[in-house]
Design a protein around this motif. Structure first.
Motif, short mmCIF file in Angstrom:
data_model
loop_
_atom_site.label_atom_id
_atom_site.label_comp_id
_atom_site.label_asym_id
_atom_site.label_seq_id
_atom_site.Cartn_x
_atom_site.Cartn_y
_atom_site.Cartn_z
N SER A 37 10.07 -21.57 -36.18
CA SER A 37 9.51 -20.71 -35.13
C SER A 37 8.04 -20.43 -35.36
O SER A 37 7.23 -20.44 -34.43
CB SER A 37 10.30 -19.39 -35.07
N ALA A 38 7.67 -20.21 -36.62
CA ALA A 38 6.27 -19.94 -36.94
C ALA A 38 5.40 -21.14 -36.61
O ALA A 38 4.31 -21.01 -36.04
CB ALA A 38 6.12 -19.57 -38.41
N ALA A 39 5.88 -22.33 -36.94
CA ALA A 39 5.12 -23.55 -36.65
C ALA A 39 5.01 -23.77 -35.15
O ALA A 39 3.95 -24.15 -34.64
CB ALA A 39 5.78 -24.75 -37.32
N GLU A 40 6.10 -23.54 -34.43
CA GLU A 40 6.07 -23.72 -32.98
C GLU A 40 5.12 -22.73 -32.32
O GLU A 40 4.42 -23.06 -31.37
CB GLU A 40 7.49 -23.58 -32.41
N ASN A 41 5.08 -21.49 -32.85
CA ASN A 41 4.16 -20.50 -32.30
C ASN A 41 2.72 -20.91 -32.52
O ASN A 41 1.85 -20.72 -31.66
CB ASN A 41 4.41 -19.13 -32.94
N GLU A 42 2.46 -21.49 -33.71
CA GLU A 42 1.11 -21.97 -34.01
C GLU A 42 0.70 -23.07 -33.04
O GLU A 42 -0.41 -23.08 -32.51
CB GLU A 42 1.09 -22.48 -35.45
N ASN A 43 1.60 -24.01 -32.79
CA ASN A 43 1.31 -25.10 -31.85
C ASN A 43 1.12 -24.57 -30.44
O ASN A 43 0.25 -25.03 -29.70
CB ASN A 43 2.44 -26.12 -31.89
N ALA A 44 1.97 -23.61 -30.05
CA ALA A 44 1.89 -23.05 -28.70
C ALA A 44 0.57 -22.30 -28.49
O ALA A 44 -0.02 -22.35 -27.41
CB ALA A 44 3.07 -22.12 -28.45
N GLU A 45 0.10 -21.63 -29.53
CA GLU A 45 -1.17 -20.90 -29.42
C GLU A 45 -2.33 -21.86 -29.20
O GLU A 45 -3.22 -21.62 -28.38
CB GLU A 45 -1.40 -20.07 -30.68
N PHE A 47 -2.14 -24.85 -27.82
CA PHE A 47 -2.03 -25.36 -26.46
C PHE A 47 -2.51 -24.32 -25.45
O PHE A 47 -3.25 -24.64 -24.51
CB PHE A 47 -0.59 -25.74 -26.16
N HIS A 48 -2.09 -23.08 -25.64
CA HIS A 48 -2.41 -22.03 -24.68
C HIS A 48 -3.93 -21.85 -24.55
O HIS A 48 -4.45 -21.72 -23.42
CB HIS A 48 -1.77 -20.70 -25.10
N CYS A 49 -4.64 -21.88 -25.68
CA CYS A 49 -6.09 -21.70 -25.63
C CYS A 49 -6.76 -22.82 -24.84
O CYS A 49 -7.60 -22.56 -23.96
CB CYS A 49 -6.65 -21.65 -27.05
N ALA A 50 -6.41 -24.06 -25.16
CA ALA A 50 -7.03 -25.20 -24.48
C ALA A 50 -6.63 -25.25 -23.01
O ALA A 50 -7.48 -25.45 -22.13
CB ALA A 50 -6.64 -26.49 -25.18
N PHE A 51 -5.34 -25.06 -22.72
CA PHE A 51 -4.86 -25.15 -21.34
C PHE A 51 -5.48 -24.06 -20.48
O PHE A 51 -5.90 -24.31 -19.33
CB PHE A 51 -3.34 -25.04 -21.32
N SER A 52 -5.57 -22.85 -21.00
CA SER A 52 -6.14 -21.74 -20.23
C SER A 52 -7.61 -22.00 -19.90
O SER A 52 -8.07 -21.73 -18.78
CB SER A 52 -6.01 -20.43 -21.02
N GLU A 53 -8.35 -22.54 -20.87
CA GLU A 53 -9.76 -22.83 -20.64
C GLU A 53 -9.93 -23.94 -19.59
O GLU A 53 -10.80 -23.86 -18.72
CB GLU A 53 -10.43 -23.23 -21.95
N MET A 54 -9.08 -24.96 -19.67
CA MET A 54 -9.15 -26.05 -18.70
C MET A 54 -8.78 -25.56 -17.30
O MET A 54 -9.44 -25.91 -16.31
CB MET A 54 -8.22 -27.18 -19.13
N LYS A 55 -7.74 -24.76 -17.22
CA LYS A 55 -7.29 -24.23 -15.93
C LYS A 55 -8.37 -23.35 -15.30
O LYS A 55 -8.65 -23.44 -14.10
CB LYS A 55 -6.00 -23.44 -16.13
N GLU A 56 -8.99 -22.52 -16.11
CA GLU A 56 -10.06 -21.65 -15.61
C GLU A 56 -11.24 -22.47 -15.09
O GLU A 56 -11.83 -22.13 -14.06
CB GLU A 56 -10.51 -20.71 -16.72
N HIS A 57 -11.54 -23.54 -15.78
CA HIS A 57 -12.63 -24.42 -15.35
C HIS A 57 -12.35 -24.99 -13.95
O HIS A 57 -13.24 -25.00 -13.08
CB HIS A 57 -12.81 -25.55 -16.36
N ALA A 99 7.99 -25.29 -26.11
CA ALA A 99 9.29 -24.85 -25.60
C ALA A 99 9.40 -25.20 -24.11
O ALA A 99 8.39 -25.27 -23.40
CB ALA A 99 9.45 -23.35 -25.79
N ALA A 100 10.64 -25.38 -23.64
CA ALA A 100 10.86 -25.82 -22.27
C ALA A 100 10.26 -24.87 -21.24
O ALA A 100 9.67 -25.30 -20.25
CB ALA A 100 12.37 -25.99 -22.02
N PHE A 101 10.37 -23.56 -21.48
CA PHE A 101 9.87 -22.60 -20.49
C PHE A 101 8.34 -22.64 -20.41
O PHE A 101 7.75 -22.41 -19.35
CB PHE A 101 10.36 -21.18 -20.79
N LYS A 102 7.67 -22.95 -21.53
CA LYS A 102 6.21 -23.06 -21.52
C LYS A 102 5.78 -24.31 -20.75
O LYS A 102 4.78 -24.30 -20.03
CB LYS A 102 5.67 -23.10 -22.94
N ILE A 103 6.53 -25.39 -20.93
CA ILE A 103 6.24 -26.62 -20.18
C ILE A 103 6.39 -26.36 -18.68
O ILE A 103 5.54 -26.76 -17.87
CB ILE A 103 7.16 -27.75 -20.62
N LYS A 104 7.47 -25.69 -18.31
CA LYS A 104 7.74 -25.42 -16.89
C LYS A 104 6.63 -24.57 -16.28
O LYS A 104 6.13 -24.88 -15.18
CB LYS A 104 9.08 -24.70 -16.74
#
Length: 341
Positions: A37-45, A47-57, A99-104
């Motif tokens: 879970s800790a590793a998955e949270n690290e990976n998700a964080e 992704f979230h930073c990069a995806f949010s910046e791209m989406k905002e752009h 995680a599946a819900f994050k992908i969705k």
């Protein structure tokens, strides 16, 4: 009477021993799940930073559509579709670690962006003088742009990096989309950073340092030689590869015909794998002990052959999906030039 008492004591001790072992097994299982879970949270964080910046752009570019000169609208929409394509590609490449819900949720965001752009294009398309026509007048409107975009990318005509490419470069550290190359990172470059290896074929990768964690996906016919990582390694969809790595815990998915020279102090897990073989970590170089110290890994603890196969539930038989690499087949001198591509 005494014999019955002794028997009762023996049975009681056996039950207590079994209960202790069961509790220990459950505690270890919980620890593995916490590590995952800790590793998955690290990976998700990440992704979230990069995806949010791209989406905002992309959202900011959409907001500026009405400010664009009419003669420049075609190129502007062209770039917008290219940007959305880049966001989609980043999501596709990252989905294996999410995680599946994050992908969705992320896919819904990409779909919404695309719908907004298509709607804006349809508003402008009927105005002939602003039409989207190719030089041969064979296609019009959004269909032409979408059809033309992949061809431009394949032909490599657009050599200028987009803003989204630059965002990805800032977030992505490692190598992707390389064929037949010897790829290296210095200790100074990798130290305390997540190292990503994606879509490599017939490559040799060397990164002799202390990365924070590892994400590896879609490698074919590659050799990967890495210094000790502080935390986790996620490996997915690799075929005919060799990995030399040290980490706290490793999780390997959908991988075939590959060898792992492993130093792992926590959990080693495989899932949907076949013909994977394991050996102890045999890498040696001058700064290895220093990098182990930086990683925080215990150099004297290695569970390289304690593999948990999540797809093999028969506790009474060994998993047929993995095996120990015979000592006579192991490589020890990884940095010898004869082993380099």
């Amino acid at each position: 009477m005494d014999s019955n008492t002794d028997l009762h004591k023996t049975q009681l001790l056996e039950r207590m021993k079994q209960r202790t072992e069961d509790l220990a097994a459950k505690a270890e299982e919980r620890k593995i799940q916490r590590d995952i879970s800790a590793a998955e949270n690290e990976n998700a964080e990440y992704f979230h930073c990069a995806f949010s910046e791209m989406k905002e752009h992309v959202e900011k570019k959409i907001q500026r559509i009405d400010e664009i000169e009419k003669q420049n609208l075609r190129d502007y929409f062209d770039d917008l579709i290219k940007d959305i394509h880049a966001v989609q590609r980043f999501l596709n490449e990252s989905s294996m670690f999410l995680a599946a819900f994050k992908i969705k949720k992320a896919q819904e965001d990409v779909t919404d962006l695309n719908k907004i752009v298509q709607s804006k294009m349809e508003e402008i398309q009927p105005k002939k003088r602003f039409g989207f026509r190719s030089k041969k007048n064979t296609e019009k409107g959004a269909a032409e742009i979408k059809k033309r975009l992949p061809k431009e990318e394949v032909d490599g005509k657009d050599s200028n990096k987009s803003a989204l490419d630059k965002i990805l470069e800032r977030q992505f550290f490692g190598f992707n989309n390389e064929v037949g190359k010897h790829l290296t990172k210095s200790a100074e470059e990798v130290n305390n950073r997540q190292l990503n290896l994606v879509n490599l074929r017939d490559c040799r990768v060397e990164a002799l340092g202390n990365p924070a964690s590892l994400q590896i996906a879609s490698l074919v016919d590659c050799t990967v030689i890495l210094g000790p990582a502080s935390r986790s390694a996620f490996i997915k969809e690799c075929h005919n590869c060799t990995f030399v790595l040290a980490c706290q815990q490793v999780r390997i998915h959908d991988t075939k015909n590959s060898n792992f020279y492993l130093h792992v102090t926590g959990a080693a897990i495989i899932e949907n794998c076949s013909k994977v073989r394991f050996a102890p970590y045999t890498l040696n170089y001058d700064l290895l002990s220093e990098h182990f110290a930086l990683s925080g890994l215990n150099q004297s603890v290695n569970y390289w052959d304690k593999i948990e196969d999540f797809k093999w539930l028969n506790e009474n038989e060994a998993s047929p999906n993995w095996s120990v690499l015979k000592e006579k087949e192991r490589v020890f001198d990884w940095l010898n030039p004869k082993f380099k591509k």
